[in-house]
Design an enzyme around this catalytic site. Structure first.
Site, PDB file in Angstrom:
ATOM      1  N   HIS A 144       0.843  -1.208   0.000  1.00 54.51           N
ATOM      2  CA  HIS A 144       0.000   0.000   0.000  1.00 54.51           C
ATOM      3  C   HIS A 144       0.875   1.254   0.000  1.00 54.51           C
ATOM      4  O   HIS A 144       0.633   2.195  -0.747  1.00 54.51           O
ATOM      5  CB  HIS A 144      -0.878   0.048   1.261  1.00 54.51           C
ATOM      6  CG  HIS A 144      -1.935  -1.006   1.351  1.00 54.51           C
ATOM      7  ND1 HIS A 144      -2.142  -1.758   2.483  1.00 54.51           N
ATOM      8  CD2 HIS A 144      -2.869  -1.417   0.450  1.00 54.51           C
ATOM      9  CE1 HIS A 144      -3.154  -2.589   2.291  1.00 54.51           C
ATOM     10  NE2 HIS A 144      -3.607  -2.407   1.058  1.00 54.51           N
TER      11      HIS A 144
ATOM     12  N   LYS B  56     -18.278  -5.651   7.726  1.00 55.55           N
ATOM     13  CA  LYS B  56     -17.017  -6.388   7.924  1.00 55.55           C
ATOM     14  C   LYS B  56     -16.584  -6.288   9.369  1.00 55.55           C
ATOM     15  O   LYS B  56     -16.926  -5.333  10.065  1.00 55.55           O
ATOM     16  CB  LYS B  56     -15.936  -5.801   7.012  1.00 55.55           C
ATOM     17  CG  LYS B  56     -15.869  -6.483   5.673  1.00 55.55           C
ATOM     18  CD  LYS B  56     -14.553  -6.179   5.003  1.00 55.55           C
ATOM     19  CE  LYS B  56     -14.453  -6.815   3.625  1.00 55.55           C
ATOM     20  NZ  LYS B  56     -13.265  -6.356   2.910  1.00 55.55           N
TER      21      LYS B  56
ATOM     22  N   ARG C 100      -1.542  -6.258  -8.467  1.00 51.72           N
ATOM     23  CA  ARG C 100      -0.324  -7.011  -8.144  1.00 51.72           C
ATOM     24  C   ARG C 100      -0.090  -8.118  -9.160  1.00 51.72           C
ATOM     25  O   ARG C 100       1.033  -8.400  -9.552  1.00 51.72           O
ATOM     26  CB  ARG C 100      -0.448  -7.626  -6.741  1.00 51.72           C
ATOM     27  CG  ARG C 100      -0.437  -6.609  -5.633  1.00 51.72           C
ATOM     28  CD  ARG C 100      -0.971  -7.187  -4.359  1.00 51.72           C
ATOM     29  NE  ARG C 100      -2.368  -7.591  -4.529  1.00 51.72           N
ATOM     30  CZ  ARG C 100      -3.153  -7.983  -3.539  1.00 51.72           C
ATOM     31  NH1 ARG C 100      -2.680  -8.082  -2.314  1.00 51.72           N
ATOM     32  NH2 ARG C 100      -4.413  -8.309  -3.775  1.00 51.72           N
TER      33      ARG C 100
ATOM     34  N   SER D 233      -2.990  -7.753   2.931  1.00 56.12           N
ATOM     35  CA  SER D 233      -3.325  -7.605   4.351  1.00 56.12           C
ATOM     36  C   SER D 233      -3.783  -8.956   4.919  1.00 56.12           C
ATOM     37  O   SER D 233      -3.440  -9.315   6.043  1.00 56.12           O
ATOM     38  CB  SER D 233      -4.454  -6.583   4.526  1.00 56.12           C
ATOM     39  OG  SER D 233      -4.052  -5.337   4.039  1.00 56.12           O
TER      40      SER D 233
END
Ligand code: PNS
Length: 186
Positions: A19, A43, A92, A130
């Site tokens: 990040h 969440k 990514r 993460s």
């Protein structure tokens, strides 16, 4: 020409070096970059919104054109409110592409003036997420160099705190059971 304001949205639970790499790249090409943390009531994040905001703020203080904010609801509504015309997302690997393309096209449908810009983090972070970082630390592995040291310390504290609470809970259950069994025998 008007300054270009971009948003870099995400959950950042927690912030990784991937990040940060993207934030640094974004800070170089946009006039202003707002790192926007999603407040998502559905969440159950490991870090509270405030913890994530503080970590991001500490780690981005050195970039004068980067700000940290929190948003909820539709990203495009937030973008309109802060007058952003660019959306920064990291890709990514090819596996990210399908989901990111879907989001970018939906956001374009909702707000055609908002342009999604994809950037690649440094290859050394191309496998960092993460979720993986949390899994590795929970299972006792090292994530040194993959997340900022500040985040690493807090992540270890969280995970160890949770282990201790679990161990304490288990010990409490065991002692209650033993007491009950003891009473039964008397
Ligand atoms: O950290 P993530 O999971 O990669 O971030 C995803 C995020 C926050 C960018 C995305 O879930 C989002 O924009 N949510 C806000 C709600 C919204 O606008 N949904 C429609 C997106 S097409």
């Amino acid at each position: 020409m008007n300054p270009v304001i971009a948003i870099y949205p995400g959950s950042f639970d927690p912030l990784t070096n991937g990040h940060l790499d993207l934030i640094e790249r974004g800070s170089k090409i946009f006039d202003r970059l707002i790192v926007a943390i999603l407040r998502n009531p559905e969440k159950d994040p490991l870090f509270t919104l405030e913890e994530r905001r503080q970590m991001l703020q500490a780690m981005t203080r050195k970039y004068p054109n980067v700000a940290v904010d929190v948003f909820e609801g539709l990203l495009v509504d937030y973008a309109r409110r802060v007058n952003a015309h660019a959306l920064l997302r990291g890709i990514r690997a090819i596996s990210d592409y399908e989901y990111e393309l879907q989001m970018a096209l939906m956001n374009r449908k909702l707000y055609p003036q908002l342009e999604t810009v994809f950037m690649m983090p440094a290859e050394k972070y191309s496998y960092v997420s993460s979720r993986l970082v949390k899994d590795v630390v929970r299972l006792g592995g090292s994530v040194k160099g993959l997340i900022p040291e500040l985040v690493e310390g807090k992540l270890h504290a969280k995970v160890n705190g949770a282990h201790q609470r679990q161990a304490g809970g288990a010990a409490e259950t065991r002692s209650r059971t033993t007491r009950r069994q003891g009473r039964g025998r008397r």
